[in-house]
Each structure stands twice: as C-alpha cells, then as structure tokens.
Design a protein around this motif. Sequence first.
Motif, PDB file in Angstrom:
ATOM      1  N   VAL A  38     -25.728 -51.406  -6.379  1.00 12.20           N
ATOM      2  CA  VAL A  38     -24.734 -51.062  -5.533  1.00 12.20           C
ATOM      3  C   VAL A  38     -25.265 -51.468  -3.942  1.00 12.20           C
ATOM      4  O   VAL A  38     -26.290 -50.863  -3.821  1.00 12.20           O
ATOM      5  N   ARG A  40     -24.920 -50.012  -0.113  1.00 12.67           N
ATOM      6  CA  ARG A  40     -24.478 -48.897   0.704  1.00 12.67           C
ATOM      7  C   ARG A  40     -25.077 -49.354   2.146  1.00 12.67           C
ATOM      8  O   ARG A  40     -25.533 -50.375   2.535  1.00 12.67           O
ATOM      9  N   LEU A  47     -29.293 -49.264  -9.580  1.00 14.14           N
ATOM     10  CA  LEU A  47     -29.282 -48.254 -10.106  1.00 14.14           C
ATOM     11  C   LEU A  47     -29.356 -48.033 -11.698  1.00 14.14           C
ATOM     12  O   LEU A  47     -29.775 -47.011 -12.328  1.00 14.14           O
ATOM     13  N   CYS A  48     -28.899 -49.007 -12.393  1.00 14.97           N
ATOM     14  CA  CYS A  48     -29.187 -49.154 -13.930  1.00 14.97           C
ATOM     15  C   CYS A  48     -29.303 -50.297 -14.446  1.00 14.97           C
ATOM     16  O   CYS A  48     -29.411 -51.386 -13.462  1.00 14.97           O
ATOM     17  N   SER A  63     -23.113 -43.165 -18.760  1.00 13.88           N
ATOM     18  CA  SER A  63     -23.776 -42.309 -17.959  1.00 13.88           C
ATOM     19  C   SER A  63     -24.080 -42.974 -16.547  1.00 13.88           C
ATOM     20  O   SER A  63     -24.270 -42.025 -15.588  1.00 13.88           O
ATOM     21  N   CYS A  64     -24.182 -44.115 -16.435  1.00 12.69           N
ATOM     22  CA  CYS A  64     -24.378 -44.831 -14.983  1.00 12.69           C
ATOM     23  C   CYS A  64     -23.421 -44.609 -14.106  1.00 12.69           C
ATOM     24  O   CYS A  64     -23.475 -44.998 -12.844  1.00 12.69           O
ATOM     25  N   PHE A  65     -22.148 -44.130 -14.539  1.00 10.94           N
ATOM     26  CA  PHE A  65     -20.987 -44.440 -13.553  1.00 10.94           C
ATOM     27  C   PHE A  65     -20.490 -42.820 -13.449  1.00 10.94           C
ATOM     28  O   PHE A  65     -19.197 -42.902 -12.911  1.00 10.94           O
ATOM     29  N   ALA A  68     -19.436 -42.580  -9.984  1.00  7.30           N
ATOM     30  CA  ALA A  68     -19.741 -43.842  -9.134  1.00  7.30           C
ATOM     31  C   ALA A  68     -18.936 -44.216  -7.889  1.00  7.30           C
ATOM     32  O   ALA A  68     -19.493 -45.286  -7.238  1.00  7.30           O
ATOM     33  N   VAL A  71     -16.516 -48.971  -8.698  1.00  7.82           N
ATOM     34  CA  VAL A  71     -17.310 -49.611  -9.248  1.00  7.82           C
ATOM     35  C   VAL A  71     -17.126 -51.326  -8.945  1.00  7.82           C
ATOM     36  O   VAL A  71     -17.943 -52.082  -8.982  1.00  7.82           O
ATOM     37  N   TRP A  74     -19.515 -53.000  -6.664  1.00  2.58           N
ATOM     38  CA  TRP A  74     -20.768 -53.183  -7.201  1.00  2.58           C
ATOM     39  C   TRP A  74     -21.152 -54.728  -7.513  1.00  2.58           C
ATOM     40  O   TRP A  74     -20.068 -55.338  -7.677  1.00  2.58           O
ATOM     41  N   LYS A 100     -15.584 -47.711 -20.141  1.00  2.00           N
ATOM     42  CA  LYS A 100     -16.342 -46.854 -20.667  1.00  2.00           C
ATOM     43  C   LYS A 100     -15.650 -46.263 -21.960  1.00  2.00           C
ATOM     44  O   LYS A 100     -14.619 -46.426 -22.266  1.00  2.00           O
TER      45      LYS A 100
END
Length: 340
Positions: A38, A40, A47-48, A63-65, A68, A71, A74, A100
Amino acid sequence: MVLNESNAIPEFGSSRSAKDTTLDANKGAWPGIASIQVTRENGTWHLCSGALVSHRWVLTAASCFIGAGDVLKWKVVIGATDLAQPGHGAAVFQIKQLLKHQHYDPTTARNNIALLELEQPVECSDYIQLGCVPDSALAVPELRTCYIAGWRAAPDSAPGPRLVLQEAKVRLMDVQLCNSSRWYGGAVQPQDLCAGYPRGGIDTCQGDIGGPLVCKDKTHDHFWLVGLASWGKGCASARRPGIFTSTQRFHSWIRAHAGPSLTGPAPAPKATLNSPEPQELVPPKLEPPKLEPPKPEPPKPKPSAESSHPFMDISFPKETLTGFLRKLQEVLELLKNRTG
C-alpha cells in the motif's frame, strides 16, 4: 520471517549454525510469491504476502484486509526477492477486486482466506510461475519436505529497512498436538495446518501473513501450495508454531473463483444414465403467429317431434301481406252488400 537464534534448529546439515537455518532466497526460487503493498503519504509499505494461483488471481489471507480501506489503490508485486530493488524479472499489478471468504470470522480466524483479482493478466516467466493447489486426492500430512518464505529486513540495510526474501525449512506438525492445552488450547480450526518446530526458532511473522507454505511431492519433482500463513501467538516461540490456512480444504472455493487451472485442466464430466448430456442453450426463434381460418359453427340440431311447437312460424314479405289484407277487406265488403 523471524529467526530466534537461541532456539533455532539447524535443518540444512549438522555442520551449519543456527544462523544458516534461514537463507536468502535466490532470485527466481519462489516464482509464485507476491508482496501486497500500500502506498501512503510516508511511502510504500509491504503489508502482507500472497501466492499467485492463476493468471489473474493471487491467493492470500482475509485478515490482511481488516480496516484496509480502499484496497483497489493497493498493488501487488510478483517475481521480486528484494523489494527495494525488484529487478527486471518482477512485475507490478493493480488490484481489480477483493474476494474474502463469505464465512471469514476475524475473531477465530476461521476461513481466513481471500483472493485478489489483478487488473491485467500475468505473463509467466523464469521469475513468475503459478502455484499448484492440491485437491482432496493428495495426502498432505504425509509430506515431509516443506518450506516457508517471507521478507525480512537485511541486517546491513541503511539508512532504512531493506526487505529481502528469505526461506526456511519447516515440519508439518500434528494439529491435535498444536491444539493441546500447553500449546494453542483448541484455537486451531479444523481447516488449519500447523508448521514449525516444538522449540520454535523459525517462524513466520506479521509481514508474512498470507504467504505460502509449500511442500515437495513425495514422488514427483514439484511443490504443492498447501497453506497460507494465517496467525500465531508471538513469533518463533516454543510450542507456538505457525498456523496456516489449508488450501486443500478450500480447493473448491478457490477453483470456483480463480478458474480450473489450479492443478491442470479438469476432465470433462462423464454422462451417466441418470444425467442427460449437457445441451447448448440456444435462444428460441420468434416466428409470426399462424393465422387459421375461422372454424364453421356446427349446425344447430333440428327439433324433434316431441319438442317442436304445434304451429309453424311462417314469414311473408310486407307488401304481399298488405295486398292480401286489402283483397280480404274487399271480399268482406262485397259479401256484406249482397246480404244487405
């Protein structure tokens, strides 16, 4: 990746030290691993992790999101070993959509699996390859040679952290042992795998969530993507091995979204006596309605002698009837004069 040198168990020969239990991965050694990043205001962050399983889909952990945000802003980097210097073999992709698992539970990490669809299809190369997800036919617990990989800060990186891909050998462990009271106390879900060592020492950590757990096939020279890093208590602690989402348990779900190319082309279904052969769906042709001539009404039945009226209804033209009445009136006048 994390290495606890005091507990690490050498897995590459007795002459090696604990520091050798995790090795920098050679370029192209993990062609299916993906870095989910990601951007910023303060920079771009890993991140993952994930694993490429189709030309458009990356498999990772749901669980990564959590929290979030958007997305779709990203990106996914595939084919890189050094994230600071991805090199010519790496490729960057934007995310088209996130899927998901519909029954993912963030409280228990149950069904911790997700798919990322990429905006553009991936072209395979020496540095980018598709991972193979096993179906129910593979005896995963019998696999002995397994590895994990993840990005770890290089010790000589300056002025900022430089993430390089590292790999380590791990063992698949009995899930019941991992779920025992002195280990995870029943927190491991039925669709999870447990991999690592009882003494700890080698483990995945925060940035490795969604990363691959691969095991070598017992008879053929290839690896299976058997798990995705899901969770754990701490990193590399004793009796706290890594918990991985079993991809085998979600083979049908993955195949339904990412397509049939996970383990090669699927054979065409055979027709049985109770199942008709599939037919092509063709829209019906619209034809103008056929105009049929009106059907003649059936003749009315003639009344029978018993039901007919005793008098017959006779109809005459109006002029004929008027003339007849006039003649009758003249005859009556003539008879009246003669009698008078």
